[in-house]
Design a protein around this motif. Structure first.
Motif, mmCIF file in Angstrom:
data_model
loop_
_atom_site.group_PDB
_atom_site.id
_atom_site.type_symbol
_atom_site.label_atom_id
_atom_site.label_comp_id
_atom_site.label_asym_id
_atom_site.label_seq_id
_atom_site.Cartn_x
_atom_site.Cartn_y
_atom_site.Cartn_z
ATOM 1 N N SER A 245 -32.095 68.560 115.935
ATOM 2 C CA SER A 245 -31.690 69.600 114.992
ATOM 3 C C SER A 245 -32.513 69.550 113.716
ATOM 4 O O SER A 245 -32.789 70.581 113.097
ATOM 5 C CB SER A 245 -30.198 69.467 114.652
ATOM 6 O OG SER A 245 -29.949 68.285 113.914
ATOM 7 N N GLY A 246 -32.919 68.326 113.320
ATOM 8 C CA GLY A 246 -33.776 68.216 112.151
ATOM 9 C C GLY A 246 -35.068 68.981 112.334
ATOM 10 O O GLY A 246 -35.518 69.710 111.445
ATOM 11 N N LEU A 389 -24.783 71.582 119.401
ATOM 12 C CA LEU A 389 -25.429 72.885 119.545
ATOM 13 C C LEU A 389 -24.984 73.860 118.455
ATOM 14 O O LEU A 389 -25.791 74.643 117.944
ATOM 15 C CB LEU A 389 -25.126 73.468 120.926
ATOM 16 C CG LEU A 389 -25.901 72.858 122.095
ATOM 17 C CD1 LEU A 389 -25.360 73.383 123.417
ATOM 18 C CD2 LEU A 389 -27.386 73.172 121.980
ATOM 19 N N THR A 390 -23.702 73.805 118.112
ATOM 20 C CA THR A 390 -23.210 74.680 117.043
ATOM 21 C C THR A 390 -23.878 74.338 115.727
ATOM 22 O O THR A 390 -24.352 75.212 114.994
ATOM 23 C CB THR A 390 -21.684 74.543 116.894
ATOM 24 O OG1 THR A 390 -21.064 74.943 118.117
ATOM 25 C CG2 THR A 390 -21.161 75.429 115.762
ATOM 26 N N LEU A 396 -26.407 77.560 112.576
ATOM 27 C CA LEU A 396 -27.525 77.595 111.640
ATOM 28 C C LEU A 396 -28.291 78.905 111.708
ATOM 29 O O LEU A 396 -28.565 79.547 110.679
ATOM 30 C CB LEU A 396 -28.469 76.425 111.902
ATOM 31 C CG LEU A 396 -29.688 76.386 110.987
ATOM 32 C CD1 LEU A 396 -29.289 76.144 109.544
ATOM 33 C CD2 LEU A 396 -30.690 75.338 111.448
ATOM 34 N N VAL A 397 -28.649 79.302 112.923
ATOM 35 C CA VAL A 397 -29.391 80.560 113.077
ATOM 36 C C VAL A 397 -28.527 81.736 112.624
ATOM 37 O O VAL A 397 -29.010 82.652 111.938
ATOM 38 C CB VAL A 397 -29.839 80.748 114.541
ATOM 39 C CG1 VAL A 397 -30.475 82.119 114.734
ATOM 40 C CG2 VAL A 397 -30.830 79.660 114.936
ATOM 41 N N THR A 421 -20.048 74.131 107.577
ATOM 42 C CA THR A 421 -18.627 74.493 107.448
ATOM 43 C C THR A 421 -18.081 75.016 108.772
ATOM 44 O O THR A 421 -16.997 74.608 109.224
ATOM 45 C CB THR A 421 -18.453 75.564 106.360
ATOM 46 O OG1 THR A 421 -18.950 75.067 105.110
ATOM 47 C CG2 THR A 421 -16.982 75.938 106.207
ATOM 48 N N VAL A 422 -18.824 75.917 109.405
ATOM 49 C CA VAL A 422 -18.420 76.462 110.707
ATOM 50 C C VAL A 422 -18.298 75.350 111.739
ATOM 51 O O VAL A 422 -17.328 75.275 112.505
ATOM 52 C CB VAL A 422 -19.423 77.534 111.175
ATOM 53 C CG1 VAL A 422 -19.121 77.967 112.607
ATOM 54 C CG2 VAL A 422 -19.403 78.736 110.242
ATOM 55 N N CYS A 423 -19.290 74.439 111.739
ATOM 56 C CA CYS A 423 -19.290 73.348 112.722
ATOM 57 C C CYS A 423 -18.123 72.393 112.494
ATOM 58 O O CYS A 423 -17.516 71.917 113.449
ATOM 59 C CB CYS A 423 -20.615 72.585 112.643
ATOM 60 S SG CYS A 423 -20.791 71.316 113.907
ATOM 61 N N LEU A 424 -17.782 72.124 111.231
ATOM 62 C CA LEU A 424 -16.684 71.206 110.936
ATOM 63 C C LEU A 424 -15.356 71.760 111.431
ATOM 64 O O LEU A 424 -14.520 71.019 111.962
ATOM 65 C CB LEU A 424 -16.613 70.936 109.435
ATOM 66 C CG LEU A 424 -15.530 69.953 108.987
ATOM 67 C CD1 LEU A 424 -15.713 68.599 109.661
ATOM 68 C CD2 LEU A 424 -15.524 69.800 107.473
ATOM 69 N N ILE A 425 -15.152 73.068 111.279
ATOM 70 C CA ILE A 425 -13.927 73.693 111.792
ATOM 71 C C ILE A 425 -13.826 73.499 113.301
ATOM 72 O O ILE A 425 -12.770 73.147 113.844
ATOM 73 C CB ILE A 425 -13.903 75.193 111.423
ATOM 74 C CG1 ILE A 425 -13.786 75.370 109.902
ATOM 75 C CG2 ILE A 425 -12.747 75.905 112.132
ATOM 76 C CD1 ILE A 425 -13.981 76.795 109.435
#
Length: 439
Positions: A245-246, A389-390, A396-397, A421-425
């Motif tokens: 991801s980096g 993946l999220t 991210l995209v 934030t989306v990924c943490l949810i």
């Protein structure tokens, strides 16, 4: 095996501290190249090193995908008392990585210019990017094996030794960078040689351990098994994606910056990406450090212990995220000036401002990485892959597209915070669901 000590908390600290240091040091390799190239060549050359980073990160991610998958199987096998099977899985993994490395090297060298342009090299940057990538490519086998051995030596019960070896390689890299870039004027090619040779030298140290009397995990004869490879890929996919991801973030950001801001802003993002890599890799170190312990106790069926290790990991991520964000915010100007001379105050001021926006994502990234690593360690590959993946691609995209459409180039720097934030949810929802099933 030295996975069980005086207390679980002591074991946790014993494993994560060396792992965090090792991951930091790994991420410093390319950053050190960037510092010497910026000082010894030019800012354009610095951008070329950043353009090339997705390739280096890609090599590490392939290695990590197999290393974590392999380490999980090995640790579970050792927890069950199946030592010979652990040795066979370990040996097959090394052979597979060697074959993959040779294949990657050949493909990159054959398609060097198209590959460099795909990564985002403009006409100005292309000569430097080709030099750097073309020199790094033959060392693909060193990249893959050194990272894999680093992960496996921790599973073998020697996390401190892994840190010593990795740090030795980093020190050698600094020395060679100074000699080749500053003293001998070898430019970006010299920086690439320094990194490649440093990685190769560390492999000798790892082999000394695994071939010596202290190693529990050893090379052994094996019967090639696609089932084992598939299991490794499933287990290691999330960690590989987290690592990759980096590189993916760098690639997407480079494209967005060229489209919405301009080539000069690539210099700003180059500096930001180095710091981002160090912080995220350090958080990965928390997940990687706990992985052998979680997998070991999962293999033994001791649920309370591996669940407690998750709690320790989340607390560590919370502390590290807060300290990293505060440190980067307060030290932003000093960090930027390590790379940029004072003769361009406008670029320095712009880089400091957007850097302080970008680093807000650090506050959430650690939780996502640790929770994803936990699911990997207990072989819940679907949950782990969904989180990775999220975080690295979907969110991210999506964030880049939405925020640049609304705010233009300024939205680029806020997109990591929205994505995390989306990924943490999602991650917290999956963790809650898994816990309910266990009750």
């Amino acid at each position: 095996m030295q996975l069980e000590g005086k207390s679980l908390k002591t074991d946790f600290l014993k494993f994560i501290i060396p792992s965090i240091i090792a991951q930091c040091v790994f991420s410093l390799y390319t950053m050190v190249d960037g510092i010497f190239v910026a000082r010894g060549v030019s800012e354009v050359a610095l951008t070329a090193v950043n353009i090339s980073m997705p390739f280096s990160v890609g090599l590490f991610s392939i290695s990590l995908l197999f290393a974590v998958g392999n380490s999980t199987i090995v640790a579970i096998s050792l927890g069950k008392g199946e030592k010979e099977r652990a040795n066979q899985v370990f040996t097959q993994n090394i052979v597979v990585l060697c074959v993959l490395a040779v294949t990657v090297t050949a493909l990159v060298l054959i398609f060097l210019e198209p590959f460099a342009r795909f990564l985002g090299a403009t006409d100005t940057i292309l000569p430097y990017a080709k030099e750097y990538i073309g020199t790094i490519a033959p060392f693909a086998i060193a990249y893959m094996l050194s990272y894999s051995f680093e992960t496996l030596i921790k599973t073998d019960g020697y996390p401190k030794l892994a840190t010593i070896y990795v740090t030795s390689g980093a020190v050698l890299n600094c020395i060679l960078d100074y000699l080749m870039v500053i003293r001998w004027n070898q430019g970006v090619r010299g920086a690439a040689w320094a990194t490649g040779l440093s990685q190769a030298a560390v492999i000798v140290l790892y082999l000394k351990h695994f071939l010596g009397p202290k190693g529990t995990i050893r090379f052994a004869g094996f019967r090639f098994s696609f089932a084992v490879i598939w299991r490794q890929i499933q287990n290691g996919f999330a960690s590989g994606i987290t690592e990759f991801s980096g590189g993916m973030i760098i690639f997407f950001f480079n494209q967005a910056i060229l489209a919405f801001i301009g080539e000069e802003a690539l210099v700003s993002y180059t500096i930001i990406s180095y710091v981002n890599t160090i912080v995220v890799m350090s958080m990965t170190g928390i997940a990687q450090g706990t992985q052998p312990l979680i997998s070991y106790y999962y293999g033994k069926g001791e649920r309370k212990k591996y669940q407690k290790l998750l709690k320790y990991g989340i607390v560590a991520a919370m502390v590290f995220s807060g300290v990293s964000t505060a440190g980067c915010y307060l030290g932003a100007e000093g960090i930027v000036k390590v790379f940029l001379e004072n003769d361009n105050p406008q670029l320095i001021a712009y880089t400091v401002r957007v850097f302080r926006v970008f680093i807000l994502s650090f506050l959430l990234a650690g939780y996502n990485v640790v929770i994803g690593g936990y699911f990997t360690s207990i072989e819940k590959a679907g949950f782990a892959a969904a989180i990775s993946l999220t975080r690295s691609l979907v969110a991210l995209v999506g964030s880049l597209v939405i925020l640049t459409a609304v705010f233009g180039g300024e939205g680029i720097w806020w997109s990591p915070l929205l994505a995390e934030t989306v990924c943490l949810i999602l991650a917290l929802g999956m963790l809650s669901r898994y816990r309910k099933k266990q009750m």
